[in-house]
Write a protein that holds these residues in place. Structure first.
Motif, PDB file in Angstrom:
ATOM      1  N   GLU A   1       0.827  -1.200   0.000  1.00 19.45           N
ATOM      2  CA  GLU A   1       0.000   0.000   0.000  1.00 19.45           C
ATOM      3  C   GLU A   1       0.864   1.254   0.000  1.00 19.45           C
ATOM      4  OE1 GLU A   1      -3.271   2.135   2.985  1.00 19.45           O
ATOM      5  OE2 GLU A   1      -1.816   0.677   3.744  1.00 19.45           O
ATOM      6  N   LYS A   2       0.610   2.167  -0.940  1.00 25.49           N
ATOM      7  CA  LYS A   2       1.338   3.442  -0.950  1.00 25.49           C
ATOM      8  C   LYS A   2       0.734   4.348   0.117  1.00 25.49           C
ATOM      9  CE  LYS A   2       2.361   7.529  -3.766  1.00 25.49           C
ATOM     10  NZ  LYS A   2       3.818   7.532  -3.678  1.00 25.49           N
TER      11      LYS A   2
ATOM     12  N   THR B   1      -0.402   7.588   2.178  1.00 21.96           N
ATOM     13  CA  THR B   1      -0.759   8.971   1.837  1.00 21.96           C
ATOM     14  C   THR B   1      -0.079   9.937   2.797  1.00 21.96           C
ATOM     15  OG1 THR B   1      -2.741   8.825   3.217  1.00 21.96           O
ATOM     16  CG2 THR B   1      -2.982   8.294   0.877  1.00 21.96           C
ATOM     17  N   SER B   2       0.294   9.423   3.978  1.00 24.70           N
ATOM     18  CA  SER B   2       0.981  10.261   4.965  1.00 24.70           C
ATOM     19  C   SER B   2       1.984   9.418   5.739  1.00 24.70           C
ATOM     20  CB  SER B   2      -0.019  10.894   5.936  1.00 24.70           C
ATOM     21  OG  SER B   2      -0.668   9.904   6.702  1.00 24.70           O
TER      22      SER B   2
ATOM     23  N   SER C   1       4.255  13.618  -3.402  1.00 22.63           N
ATOM     24  CA  SER C   1       3.116  12.703  -3.532  1.00 22.63           C
ATOM     25  C   SER C   1       2.669  12.114  -2.201  1.00 22.63           C
ATOM     26  CB  SER C   1       3.462  11.559  -4.489  1.00 22.63           C
ATOM     27  OG  SER C   1       4.527  10.767  -3.978  1.00 22.63           O
ATOM     28  N   VAL C   2       3.439  12.371  -1.147  1.00 25.15           N
ATOM     29  CA  VAL C   2       3.122  11.880   0.193  1.00 25.15           C
ATOM     30  C   VAL C   2       3.258  13.041   1.168  1.00 25.15           C
ATOM     31  CG1 VAL C   2       3.795  10.287   2.037  1.00 25.15           C
ATOM     32  CG2 VAL C   2       3.946   9.546  -0.346  1.00 25.15           C
TER      33      VAL C   2
ATOM     34  N   GLY D   1      -1.945   6.068   8.995  1.00 22.00           N
ATOM     35  CA  GLY D   1      -0.790   6.245   8.124  1.00 22.00           C
ATOM     36  C   GLY D   1       0.369   5.370   8.558  1.00 22.00           C
TER      37      GLY D   1
ATOM     38  N   LYS E   1       4.931   7.679  -8.244  1.00 20.57           N
ATOM     39  CA  LYS E   1       5.175   9.014  -7.714  1.00 20.57           C
ATOM     40  C   LYS E   1       5.064  10.075  -8.785  1.00 20.57           C
ATOM     41  CE  LYS E   1      10.194   8.824  -8.285  1.00 20.57           C
ATOM     42  NZ  LYS E   1      11.499   9.047  -7.658  1.00 20.57           N
TER      43      LYS E   1
END
Length: 229
Positions: free
Chosen positions: A33-34, A36-37, A83-84, A120, A229
């Motif tokens: 999982e990428k 988000t934070s 991107s994060v 996160g 990204k």
């Protein structure tokens, strides 16, 4: 089980390459999982020679942590192309849980937040140490020249006349790190990096910056953070 899986994969790779290198990191293959934070916590970085900070980072001579935090933030955003969402904070080592793990015969030290909020991820950088060093090693060109031509008969190789040893000056950065899922509390990656920025004559601000950028790139590499990204 996950560590064993990693070791098996490493063993297969070694069978093809014919050489064995000590592992320096582990990423859980189930972490896909990428985030988000990411909350980035770091313990106070140590500098072997404070005079180096005064010479190269004069405005941060009395607050090196502020420079390190600013560099981390800048490089994290740079490498991920914003991107994060990163929240970079300094924490006391006493507020973290000390943990150990191993890959094969290599033992790793790391730290874990006592409490994690949200869903996160957390990245904890610990045992951060900057050290200016001079490393000497054998000059292979010189040794081969001596073996082939004898003393007093150097070959047409500039390295052959440089003497039996070579000295490299560099700024070294050592750091342990670990990623945790705030949702599950599980560690999903960890490792240790030794990073060096070599310089010929004098160390500059650029060497400090190169070390931190390299640390960020290596710590993010092979993680889902860099996906799309």
């Amino acid at each position: 089980m996950k560590i064993k899986l990693f070791c098996c994969m490493a063993a297969v790779a070694m069978a093809f390459t014919g050489c064995a290198k000590k592992p320096t990191f582990f990423v859980d293959p189930e972490w896909t999982e990428k985030p988000t934070s990411v909350t980035v916590e770091f313990t106070k970085p140590m500098v072997e020679n404070q005079d180096d900070v005064k010479d190269d980072l004069e405005e941060y001579a009395d607050n090196f942590s502020a420079w390190f935090k600013a560099e981390l933030t800048k490089d994290l955003n740079l490498v991920t192309k914003n991107s994060v969402a990163f929240d970079v904070v300094e924490v006391n080592a006493s507020d973290l849980v000390h943990e150990k793990d191993s890959i094969q015969t290599v033992e790793f030290n790391m730290m874990k937040p006592m409490a994690m909020d949200g869903e996160g991820y957390y990245l904890v950088l610990s045992n951060v140490n900057f050290s200016r060093r001079e490393d000497s090693y054998e000059n292979m060109a010189y040794s081969q020249n001596v073996a082939q031509n004898g003393y007093g008969a150097p070959a047409n190789n500039s390295m052959a006349t440089a003497g039996p040893t070579i000295a490299d000056n560099g700024l070294w950065l050592y750091a342990d790190y670990a990623y945790y899922s705030a949702k599950t509390g599980n560690r999903v990656a960890f490792g240790h990096w030794n990073i060096k920025s070599k310089f010929a004559y004098a160390m500059t601000r650029g060497d400090w910056e190169k070390c931190v950028l390299a640390l960020v790139k290596k710590t993010l590499a092979r993680t889902p953070i860099l996906k799309n990204k």
